[in-house]
Design a protein around this motif. Structure first.
Motif, mmCIF file in Angstrom:
data_model
loop_
_atom_site.group_PDB
_atom_site.id
_atom_site.type_symbol
_atom_site.label_atom_id
_atom_site.label_comp_id
_atom_site.label_asym_id
_atom_site.label_seq_id
_atom_site.Cartn_x
_atom_site.Cartn_y
_atom_site.Cartn_z
ATOM 1 N N LEU A 285 -9.231 -17.370 13.233
ATOM 2 C CA LEU A 285 -9.663 -15.731 12.992
ATOM 3 C C LEU A 285 -9.764 -16.010 11.956
ATOM 4 N N GLU A 286 -9.453 -16.155 10.843
ATOM 5 C CA GLU A 286 -10.261 -16.520 9.541
ATOM 6 C C GLU A 286 -11.205 -17.299 9.100
ATOM 7 N N LYS A 287 -10.544 -18.782 10.046
ATOM 8 C CA LYS A 287 -11.772 -20.010 10.024
ATOM 9 C C LYS A 287 -12.717 -19.526 10.275
ATOM 10 N N TRP A 288 -13.075 -18.512 11.463
ATOM 11 C CA TRP A 288 -13.964 -17.752 12.107
ATOM 12 C C TRP A 288 -15.069 -16.921 11.307
ATOM 13 N N GLY A 289 -14.987 -16.314 10.093
ATOM 14 C CA GLY A 289 -15.197 -16.008 9.364
ATOM 15 C C GLY A 289 -14.681 -14.640 9.457
ATOM 16 N N VAL A 290 -13.733 -14.114 10.142
ATOM 17 C CA VAL A 290 -13.319 -12.981 9.606
ATOM 18 C C VAL A 290 -12.301 -12.389 8.238
ATOM 19 N N ARG A 291 -12.967 -11.392 7.528
ATOM 20 C CA ARG A 291 -12.598 -11.659 6.269
ATOM 21 C C ARG A 291 -12.299 -10.076 6.014
ATOM 22 N N PRO A 292 -11.826 -10.068 4.336
ATOM 23 C CA PRO A 292 -11.508 -8.321 3.933
ATOM 24 C C PRO A 292 -12.827 -7.979 3.964
ATOM 25 N N ARG A 293 -12.957 -6.805 3.726
ATOM 26 C CA ARG A 293 -14.334 -5.716 2.770
ATOM 27 C C ARG A 293 -13.530 -5.944 1.365
ATOM 28 N N ALA A 294 -14.948 -6.802 0.943
ATOM 29 C CA ALA A 294 -14.221 -6.703 -0.739
ATOM 30 C C ALA A 294 -14.636 -5.236 -1.557
ATOM 31 N N GLN A 295 -14.898 -4.747 -0.944
ATOM 32 C CA GLN A 295 -15.093 -3.689 -1.554
ATOM 33 C C GLN A 295 -13.675 -2.890 -1.683
ATOM 34 N N SER A 296 -13.296 -2.027 -2.905
ATOM 35 C CA SER A 296 -12.258 -1.465 -3.299
ATOM 36 C C SER A 296 -12.365 0.011 -3.505
ATOM 37 N N SER A 297 -11.533 1.055 -3.013
ATOM 38 C CA SER A 297 -11.817 2.051 -3.766
ATOM 39 C C SER A 297 -10.280 3.048 -3.797
ATOM 40 N N SER A 298 -10.040 3.689 -4.105
ATOM 41 C CA SER A 298 -9.069 3.749 -4.198
ATOM 42 C C SER A 298 -8.435 4.981 -3.238
ATOM 43 N N LEU A 299 -9.637 5.276 -2.244
ATOM 44 C CA LEU A 299 -9.415 6.465 -1.277
ATOM 45 C C LEU A 299 -8.576 5.248 0.257
ATOM 46 N N LYS A 300 -9.071 4.207 0.461
ATOM 47 C CA LYS A 300 -8.801 3.024 1.336
ATOM 48 C C LYS A 300 -7.764 2.094 0.682
ATOM 49 N N ILE A 301 -6.995 2.133 -0.406
ATOM 50 C CA ILE A 301 -5.727 1.253 -0.790
ATOM 51 C C ILE A 301 -5.099 2.583 -0.157
ATOM 52 N N LEU A 302 -4.805 3.831 -0.837
ATOM 53 C CA LEU A 302 -4.005 5.386 0.084
ATOM 54 C C LEU A 302 -3.593 4.516 1.193
ATOM 55 N N ILE A 303 -4.729 4.922 1.969
ATOM 56 C CA ILE A 303 -4.560 4.701 3.118
ATOM 57 C C ILE A 303 -3.688 3.651 3.974
ATOM 58 N N ILE A 304 -3.921 2.380 3.218
ATOM 59 C CA ILE A 304 -3.092 1.327 3.415
ATOM 60 C C ILE A 304 -1.842 1.536 3.266
ATOM 61 N N ALA A 305 -1.766 2.362 2.449
ATOM 62 C CA ALA A 305 -0.205 2.073 1.506
ATOM 63 C C ALA A 305 0.404 2.878 2.434
ATOM 64 N N ILE A 306 0.116 4.283 3.404
ATOM 65 C CA ILE A 306 0.706 5.249 3.999
ATOM 66 C C ILE A 306 1.028 4.219 5.720
ATOM 67 N N GLY A 307 0.046 3.211 5.970
ATOM 68 C CA GLY A 307 0.557 2.725 7.101
ATOM 69 C C GLY A 307 1.262 1.497 6.757
ATOM 70 N N VAL A 308 1.272 1.108 5.428
ATOM 71 C CA VAL A 308 2.646 -0.142 5.914
ATOM 72 C C VAL A 308 3.843 0.713 5.902
ATOM 73 N N SER A 309 4.071 1.823 4.950
ATOM 74 C CA SER A 309 5.225 3.049 4.699
ATOM 75 C C SER A 309 5.283 3.439 6.316
ATOM 76 N N PHE A 310 4.584 3.536 7.121
ATOM 77 C CA PHE A 310 4.870 3.777 8.478
ATOM 78 C C PHE A 310 5.474 2.785 9.867
ATOM 79 N N PHE A 311 4.396 1.899 9.020
ATOM 80 C CA PHE A 311 4.984 0.026 9.330
ATOM 81 C C PHE A 311 6.447 -0.190 9.086
ATOM 82 N N LEU A 312 6.776 0.093 7.559
ATOM 83 C CA LEU A 312 8.107 -0.349 7.579
ATOM 84 C C LEU A 312 9.308 0.622 8.658
#
Lengths: 353, 321
Positions: free
Chosen positions: A140-167
């Motif tokens: 999939l990555e070879k096909w060009g599925v790449r993360p969005r480069a734009q950063s925002s503090s809210l986006k990373i906060l939601i990722i952090a919450i997701g990682v916490s639930f994952f663990l």
């Protein structure tokens, strides 16, 4: 008076454990301006790693309850927790800041492990699942599925919450949802000094916490990497322009903070030996309150904040209602946010455009 | 006038469906349908604060619990005397009065809780709301466990069954209409301006704290209503239904559907609730996979399936990397 002194001792050892966890929150907040929700689960992970090391047949055969065995468990848990912290940073938070290759392969590998286990329930099936997941991710990555480069503090906060639930959810699956009992790895002795009972667990907690905090201060204030950390937390963009490899410093910060959280997991388990995959939520919350109380981003502040929270909690339990013990840190948090949001040692900063 | 007719039509359709639906699709599917409705109310209301105002709450289950217990306690303790007062009315009307009374209480108390949580935390950066609401959700659960009048750790049993498909979907429509009208109004523009750039909004004269608290209180009130509807449908409440996991479910729904999109929140609620049922055999793996999905969506497609908001900020805020 004696009960008061006794409570003081209990509060200080409890508080020094909170302080260790709070340091990780405050350091990560310093460099990324992120509340790392997964930190409390790294603490849980540390406790479980200690549990598995101490229960391994190798450990049982070669070590007894001695000082050395305590050190082995502590260092092992710290190293493993720090690896988990670095992994989280590399595969969850960094892709949220900049496109990083390998992210999909990593997460698909984890999903693959789950499906392999569901289908086969043998190590071979899990390995095949991981492999299949990684292959799909790489394609999939070879096909060009790449993360969005734009950063925002809210986006990373939601990722952090997701990682916490994952663990937390994976912890319930991998470690089992029932509580486990942490083994006695250090010999229990009770010293009676002037009417106070000091057991070896509490003294160990206090001693180890002090040693680790002194070490941390040396690393942050007297090494080149520590100077780079302070630079990144002062201004990330300027630090990058000065030639600091900011991604490496951020990873190092996560590793350092997670090692302390892992140590905190072991120390708390020495005092309260019941461990379960959701054990991190409340201590994590309290440690975060400690970090805010001391002034988030401020390392000395986090240490004092931890002590204050630990003392407040133990005193409240000793002299009042024990059922509402967990509410105390929360009330303190609301009070700080109302009265002095920058904390005791924090500097007020105006956000600029 | 046209709008009034539309509402009348909707009420008639719902009322016509209600008595026949259970027989038509079976009791199991009926129950899931009602649950989907409750989750739509939760998702659409959480989206108001998380998606439209850009302040991240992760304790929606706390307000849901406050509403559920308030409404259940009101009807359980005050219900009999209200029935005596309204004895001249037919039973259906008595039930409706009781339910609306419970839901009103639920909305008010949940709204007050929202006010108490929102005022200290919303004066600051959005991150603080996340940690305060996480704490609030846990504290509320501890509090409920310690109050014996509402069952404590045994759970609250014997709640009269008052809500059903009709009431739940009536409130789904009310929630969607309210949130839709709100975000299309000048209030909504203030919410979105705070989300897109808080500093610019403040410079333009938007009283950011006031609007953030307003958005949060409205969101909490609807969570309370959802709780009331849920309690009067299942007839039993237990603190364990309102852990952080319940809050996580709602977050997953709005992130899948797309932050800042009402259609997205509805779709997310439907997909998630049905998905959880369909994959029941997978047990705990469902939650692991949903958490990984949450992380991957935020990394690769932060706008979700239908989100209008791309999370791209035109100007980077100082220090907020």
């Amino acid at each position: 008076m004696e009960t008061f002194l006794q409570q003081l001792v209990n509060g200080i050892s409890q508080g020094s454990a909170y302080a260790l966890i709070a340091l990780g929150y405050t350091m990560v907040y310093g460099v990324l301006k992120l509340i790392n929700f997964a930190h409390s689960d790294v603490y849980m992970f540390g406790a479980f790693m200690g549990f598995y090391i101490a229960n391994s047949s190798w450990f049982q055969a070669t070590m007894g309850t001695s000082v050395l065995s305590g050190v082995v468990v502590l260092l092992g848990a710290m190293v493993l927790a720090s690896m988990l912290g670095i992994l989280i940073e590399r595969f969850a938070y960094r892709p949220g800041r900049s496109p990083s290759p390998g992210t999909l392969a990593f997460w698909f590998g984890i999903l693959g492990a789950g499906f392999g286990y569901l289908l086969g329930k043998t190590p071979g099936a899990v390995a095949a699942g991981v492999l299949a997941g990684i292959v799909v991710g790489v394609i999939l990555e070879k096909w060009g599925v790449r993360p969005r480069a734009q950063s925002s503090s809210l986006k990373i906060l939601i990722i952090a919450i997701g990682v916490s639930f994952f663990l937390e959810n994976s912890g319930q699956q991998v470690f089992g949802a029932d509580p486990k009992f942490f083994p006695q790895i250090i010999p229990t002795k009770v010293l009676n000094v002037a009417g106070l009972s000091l057991d070896s667990q509490k003294l160990t907690v206090l001693g180890v916490a002090i040693v680790l905090m002194v070490l941390l201060n040396v690393i942050v204030n007297y090494t080149k990497t520590g100077r780079a950390m302070r630079a990144v937390s002062f201004n990330l963009d300027a630090a990058r322009l000065m030639g600091i490899n900011t991604d490496r410093i951020i990873a190092f910060t996560f590793g350092l903070g997670s090692a302390l959280a892992g140590a905190g997991g072991i120390l708390v388990s020495l005092m309260y030996p019941k461990i379960d995959p959701l054990m991190g939520i409340l201590p994590g919350l309290k440690a975060f309150v400690a970090a805010v109380l001391g002034g988030i981003g401020n390392i000395t502040g986090a240490m004092f904040g931890g002590l204050i929270i630990g003392l407040a909690e133990v005193m409240a339990v000793g002299y009042g209602q024990s059922t509402y013990r967990d509410a105390i840190a929360f009330v303190i948090l609301v009070l700080i946010l109302l009265i002095k949001p920058t904390g005791i040692m924090g500097k007020g900063m105006v956000e600029k455009v | 006038m046209r709008r009034g007719l539309l509402w009348l039509g909707a009420v008639l359709v719902l009322a016509a469906l209600e008595p026949n639906l259970r027989g038509l699709i079976g009791a199991y599917n009926y129950q899931i349908l009602v649950l989907v409705g409750v989750n739509i109310i939760l998702a659409v209301s959480l989206n108001l604060i998380n998606g439209f105002t850009g302040q991240f709450s992760i304790g929606h289950a706390g307000f849901y619990a406050v509403g559920a217990y308030t409404s259940a306690a009101l009807v359980f303790y005050a219900g009999p005397s209200v029935r005596v007062l309204t004895a001249s009315l037919p039973t259906v009307a008595q039930d409706a009065v009781l339910l609306l009374m419970g839901l009103l209480g639920a909305a008010l108390v949940a709204g007050l809780a929202g006010l108490a949580v929102g005022i200290p935390s919303l004066r600051l950066r959005g991150d603080y709301l996340a940690i305060v609401t996480l704490g609030f959700g846990e504290i509320i659960r501890v509090l409920i466990l310690n109050i014996d009048a509402i069952g404590g750790a045994r759970g609250f049993a014997g709640i009269p069954q008052l809500s059903n498909f009709f009431w739940v979907y009536l409130f789904v429509l009310i929630t969607i209409a309210t949130v839709h009208n709100l975000v299309s109004s000048s209030y909504g523009r203030a919410f979105v301006s705070i989300r897109d750039d808080e500093i610019a909004a403040e410079a333009m004269g938007v009283d950011t704290t006031r609007f953030k608290v307003m958005s949060f209180v409205i969101s909490s009130m609807f969570a309370g209503i959802a709780g009331g509807l849920f309690g009067h449908f299942t007839m039993y409440l237990h603190p364990n239904s309102f852990t952080f996991v319940a809050s996580f479910y709602v977050i997953i729904m709005i992130v899948i559907g797309g932050l800042g999109s009402i259609e997205g929140a509805v779709l997310g609620a439907v997909v998630f609730t049905v998905g959880l049922e369909v994959f029941r055999g997978f047990g705990a793996f469902r939650l692991i996979n949903f958490s990984v999905l949450l992380v991957l969506i935020m990394i690769y497609r932060p706008q979700g399936l239908l989100g209008s908001w791309t999370l791209i900020k035109r100007r980077k805020q100082a220090g907020a990397m």
